[in-house]
Write a protein that holds these residues in place. Structure first.
Motif, PDB file in Angstrom:
ATOM      1  N   ASN A   1       0.869  -1.184   0.000  1.00 48.02           N
ATOM      2  CA  ASN A   1       0.000   0.000   0.000  1.00 48.02           C
ATOM      3  C   ASN A   1       0.906   1.234   0.000  1.00 48.02           C
ATOM      4  O   ASN A   1       1.096   1.895   1.019  1.00 48.02           O
ATOM      5  N   LEU A   2       1.464   1.517  -1.165  1.00 46.12           N
ATOM      6  CA  LEU A   2       2.470   2.579  -1.264  1.00 46.12           C
ATOM      7  C   LEU A   2       1.814   3.957  -1.212  1.00 46.12           C
ATOM      8  O   LEU A   2       0.726   4.142  -1.770  1.00 46.12           O
ATOM      9  N   PRO A   3       2.471   4.920  -0.547  1.00 46.20           N
ATOM     10  CA  PRO A   3       1.936   6.283  -0.562  1.00 46.20           C
ATOM     11  C   PRO A   3       2.183   6.919  -1.930  1.00 46.20           C
ATOM     12  O   PRO A   3       3.323   7.004  -2.369  1.00 46.20           O
ATOM     13  N   LYS A   4       1.111   7.348  -2.586  1.00 41.06           N
ATOM     14  CA  LYS A   4       1.281   7.898  -3.939  1.00 41.06           C
ATOM     15  C   LYS A   4       0.548   9.219  -4.107  1.00 41.06           C
ATOM     16  O   LYS A   4      -0.018   9.504  -5.159  1.00 41.06           O
ATOM     17  N   LYS A   5       0.506   9.971  -2.992  1.00 43.97           N
ATOM     18  CA  LYS A   5      -0.093  11.300  -3.088  1.00 43.97           C
ATOM     19  C   LYS A   5       0.838  12.310  -2.436  1.00 43.97           C
ATOM     20  O   LYS A   5       1.632  11.953  -1.553  1.00 43.97           O
ATOM     21  N   LEU A   6       0.699  13.560  -2.858  1.00 43.93           N
ATOM     22  CA  LEU A   6       1.468  14.634  -2.225  1.00 43.93           C
ATOM     23  C   LEU A   6       0.826  14.949  -0.878  1.00 43.93           C
ATOM     24  O   LEU A   6      -0.382  14.726  -0.698  1.00 43.93           O
ATOM     25  N   PHE A   7       1.619  15.470   0.040  1.00 45.97           N
ATOM     26  CA  PHE A   7       1.066  15.830   1.360  1.00 45.97           C
ATOM     27  C   PHE A   7       1.116  17.356   1.489  1.00 45.97           C
ATOM     28  O   PHE A   7       2.167  17.948   1.722  1.00 45.97           O
ATOM     29  N   ILE A   8      -0.047  17.979   1.268  1.00 47.99           N
ATOM     30  CA  ILE A   8      -0.130  19.450   1.274  1.00 47.99           C
ATOM     31  C   ILE A   8      -1.212  19.876   2.260  1.00 47.99           C
ATOM     32  O   ILE A   8      -2.334  19.342   2.232  1.00 47.99           O
ATOM     33  N   ASN A   9      -0.878  20.826   3.126  1.00 42.22           N
ATOM     34  CA  ASN A   9      -1.863  21.380   4.069  1.00 42.22           C
ATOM     35  C   ASN A   9      -2.524  20.289   4.927  1.00 42.22           C
ATOM     36  O   ASN A   9      -3.725  20.323   5.175  1.00 42.22           O
ATOM     37  N   ASN A  10      -1.724  19.324   5.332  1.00 41.07           N
ATOM     38  CA  ASN A  10      -2.167  18.187   6.167  1.00 41.07           C
ATOM     39  C   ASN A  10      -3.167  17.257   5.480  1.00 41.07           C
ATOM     40  O   ASN A  10      -3.948  16.577   6.149  1.00 41.07           O
ATOM     41  N   GLU A  11      -3.152  17.233   4.164  1.00 39.46           N
ATOM     42  CA  GLU A  11      -4.010  16.281   3.443  1.00 39.46           C
ATOM     43  C   GLU A  11      -3.208  15.613   2.332  1.00 39.46           C
ATOM     44  O   GLU A  11      -2.332  16.243   1.735  1.00 39.46           O
ATOM     45  N   TYR A  12      -3.540  14.346   2.090  1.00 40.51           N
ATOM     46  CA  TYR A  12      -2.963  13.690   0.917  1.00 40.51           C
ATOM     47  C   TYR A  12      -3.790  14.093  -0.295  1.00 40.51           C
ATOM     48  O   TYR A  12      -5.021  13.918  -0.301  1.00 40.51           O
ATOM     49  N   VAL A  13      -3.118  14.675  -1.297  1.00 42.79           N
ATOM     50  CA  VAL A  13      -3.840  15.155  -2.488  1.00 42.79           C
ATOM     51  C   VAL A  13      -3.151  14.653  -3.750  1.00 42.79           C
ATOM     52  O   VAL A  13      -1.953  14.372  -3.754  1.00 42.79           O
ATOM     53  N   ASP A  14      -3.946  14.552  -4.827  1.00 41.73           N
ATOM     54  CA  ASP A  14      -3.363  14.187  -6.117  1.00 41.73           C
ATOM     55  C   ASP A  14      -2.559  15.359  -6.655  1.00 41.73           C
ATOM     56  O   ASP A  14      -2.883  16.520  -6.394  1.00 41.73           O
ATOM     57  N   SER A  15      -1.533  15.022  -7.412  1.00 43.28           N
ATOM     58  CA  SER A  15      -0.739  16.079  -8.036  1.00 43.28           C
ATOM     59  C   SER A  15      -1.542  16.706  -9.171  1.00 43.28           C
ATOM     60  O   SER A  15      -2.298  16.021  -9.860  1.00 43.28           O
ATOM     61  N   LYS A  16      -1.346  18.012  -9.369  1.00 45.14           N
ATOM     62  CA  LYS A  16      -2.000  18.683 -10.506  1.00 45.14           C
ATOM     63  C   LYS A  16      -1.245  18.362 -11.804  1.00 45.14           C
ATOM     64  O   LYS A  16      -1.731  18.636 -12.880  1.00 45.14           O
ATOM     65  N   ASN A  17      -0.045  17.833 -11.656  1.00 47.93           N
ATOM     66  CA  ASN A  17       0.805  17.545 -12.824  1.00 47.93           C
ATOM     67  C   ASN A  17       0.545  16.110 -13.305  1.00 47.93           C
ATOM     68  O   ASN A  17       0.671  15.167 -12.521  1.00 47.93           O
ATOM     69  N   PRO A  18       0.181  15.912 -14.584  1.00 48.05           N
ATOM     70  CA  PRO A  18      -0.105  14.549 -15.059  1.00 48.05           C
ATOM     71  C   PRO A  18       1.146  13.660 -15.148  1.00 48.05           C
ATOM     72  O   PRO A  18       1.041  12.438 -15.163  1.00 48.05           O
ATOM     73  N   ASN A  19       2.336  14.252 -15.186  1.00 41.10           N
ATOM     74  CA  ASN A  19       3.558  13.434 -15.306  1.00 41.10           C
ATOM     75  C   ASN A  19       3.816  12.682 -14.011  1.00 41.10           C
ATOM     76  O   ASN A  19       3.537  13.181 -12.930  1.00 41.10           O
ATOM     77  N   LYS A  20       4.350  11.464 -14.140  1.00 43.35           N
ATOM     78  CA  LYS A  20       4.598  10.607 -12.965  1.00 43.35           C
ATOM     79  C   LYS A  20       6.049  10.142 -12.944  1.00 43.35           C
ATOM     80  O   LYS A  20       6.734  10.135 -13.972  1.00 43.35           O
TER      81      LYS A  20
END
Ligand code: NAD
Length: 487
Positions: free
Chosen positions: A9-28
């Motif tokens: 269960n790998l972490p695959k979200k950014l951590f911004i403002n105390n929340e895990y969020v998807d990146s706005k950038n489509p590149n991975k």
């Protein structure tokens, strides 16, 4: 948000403002397991401009409150975070191991450095005092240490949690907000700490994590609202960071860069001790440590004995190269195919006129990126194996006659991170310790660091110091307040 990350269960979200969020950038980003070269994930977020701006905005908003949070409250949050890191050590070290390949013991040590850095700096929150100066001239001068504001740390792949601790802990202890940008090669443990940041009680925006590659690092280094970047990585990238900082808002920069550290072994040393330290220096983290002693200079009288023991110990260790998941493994693979090819390139070219191969030089197994600890003797001092940082398990050993000769050799480099001297003569040890043009010196030890003592290099090995009170100074600005007492 409960911490439930693991290799399944790998972490695959950014951590911004105390929340895990998807990146706005489509590149991975894609990451691989160095023990067999298999793909671990190809959908790790690569933070782009919108993500960096979102994190900076959250940090700017969080700053006034965090800056004015009572020291004891900051301390308690930091101590809780340290406890949480250790509580989840097994999962965090695994998250690093699957893309770094470091053996389990190495991972535990690396994590402990990160958690202890939080404890050490938590203790400073109410002790990092300023000064006041004589007022007989009618003015009381108060000197204060003030936080810089929004700060960031850009880290390399070889020790993600330790490096995070060296940067984030002093930044947060002194009232700054902090954005972490881990290496694209080992991002998972850094992304996973988001859940622990929230659980420890850091307010939103105070401590954030953006995974990404050099493009993310460049956005951070050039950002107009980030006031400081603490960077650890290669000399070439460090120069780019410095340039981007200068071209943007003259943000403060600390650079912890590469090395080619000498270990100087005199005839009168405790041979067993000298061999133990130099072998460890070469093999820990598969030689992928910035302060690894990879130039070993041995005085003539003890040279043959040293060579015999150094070779024997390294050959013995070759038997414990293997799968980092096994407890018995002492040496894992190098981090990835690019690093494998780079290190092998040095070894290959080294055998053509640069020096004589004493031990190692071969790949281990036929899959993954395993390399035997490799030593060259009789090296040409102008050759690349003698002069360049290889960042793998490769060293050069050379004999010397006199102290003058070996000091000239030791200092004839653009690096200046660490040096070690092995001798029983205290006068010589101290004389040499002051003559080394390095930021750190070990006497009868080498390639080590202490959290309460300044860490960093001279010349092209870096600018500034981490750890100890020096790290707090590097995350604060001095302010002079002059009070007119005659008014
Ligand atoms: P690197 O310079 O390739 O990358 C380091 C970090 O910089 C990564 O997070 C990367 O994404 C980022 N980056 C890349 N290009 C960038 C740019 N243009 N602007 C901003 N950031 C950018 O280094 P690496 O390969 O990850 O690490 C190995 C190097 O790090 C070696 O030279 C080693 O000696 C050095 N290192 C130094 C220390 C120390 O404390 N002195 C510790 C560990 C590693």
């Amino acid at each position: 948000m409960a911490f439930n990350f693991s290799k399944d269960n790998l972490p695959k979200k950014l951590f911004i403002n105390n929340e895990y969020v998807d990146s706005k950038n489509p590149n991975k980003l894609a990451v691989y397991d160095p023990k067999d070269g298999s793909l671990v994930a190809d959908d790790v977020p690569l933070a782009g401009e919108g993500d960096v701006d979102a994190a900076v905005l959250a940090a700017v908003k969080a700053l006034p409150r965090w800056k004015n949070t009572p020291a004891t409250q900051k301390r308690d949050i930091m101590l809780k975070f340290a406890d949480l890191l250790e509580h989840h050590a097994a999962a965090l070290t695994e998250l690093t191991r699957i893309t770094l390949g470091s053996p389990k013991d190495m991972g535990k040590g690396e994590l402990k450095l990160g958690s202890e850095s939080f404890r050490y700096n938590a203790g400073w929150t109410d002790k990092f005092t300023g000064e006041s100066l004589p007022q007989e001239d009618g003015f009381l001068k108060i000197i204060r240490n003030e936080p810089l504001g929004v700060t960031a740390g850009i880290t390399p792949w070889n020790g993600p949690i330790a490096t995070m601790g060296f940067k984030a802990a002093p930044a947060l202890a002194t009232g700054n907000c902090f954005i972490l940008k881990p290496s694209e090669k080992t991002p998972f443990a850094s992304l996973a700490i988001g859940a622990l940041i929230q659980e420890a009680g850091f307010p939103p925006g105070v401590f954030q994590v953006l995974s990404g590659d050099g493009s993310t690092g460049a956005l951070i280094s050039a950002h107009m609202r980030i006031r400081k970047v603490s960077f650890t990585g290669s000399v070439a990238t460090g120069k780019k960071v410095q340039e981007l900082a200068a071209r943007s808002n003259l943000k403060r920069v600390t650079l912890e860069l590469g090395g080619k550290s000498p270990a100087v072994v005199f005839d009168d040393c405790d041979l067993e001790n000298a061999v133990t330290w130099t072998v460890r220096a070469l093999t820990a983290n598969t030689g992928q440590i910035c302060y690894a002693a990879t130039r070993v200079y041995v005085q003539e009288g003890i040279y043959d004995k040293f060579i015999q023991q150094y070779k024997q110990r390294l050959q013995a260790l070759t038997g414990s190269i293997g799968d980092p998941e096994q407890e018995s493994t002492a040496i894992g693979p190098v981090v990835d195919e690019a690093q494998f090819n780079r290190v092998n390139g040095f070894i290959e070219r080294g055998q053509h006129g640069q020096g004589k191969l004493l031990v190692g030089g071969r790949r281990v197994g036929n899959k993954g990126f395993f390399i035997e600890p490799t030593v060259f003797t009789d090296v040409d001092t102008a050759s690349e194996i003698h002069c360049q940082e290889i960042f793998g398990p490769v060293s050069v050993v050379k004999s010397f006659k006199t102290e003058e000769e070996v000091m000239a050799l030791s200092n004839d480099t653009n690096f200046g991170l660490m040096a070690g001297v092995f001798t029983q003569d205290i006068n010589r040890a101290l004389r040499i310790a002051s003559d080394f043009e390095t930021g750190m010196v070990g006497v009868n030890c080498v390639s080590l660091m202490m959290l309460n003592s300044p860490f960093g290099g001279t010349k092209e090995s870096g600018i500034g110091r981490e750890c100890g009170i020096h790290a707090l100074r590097a995350f604060t600005e001095t302010k002079t307040i002059m009070v007119n007492l005659t008014y």
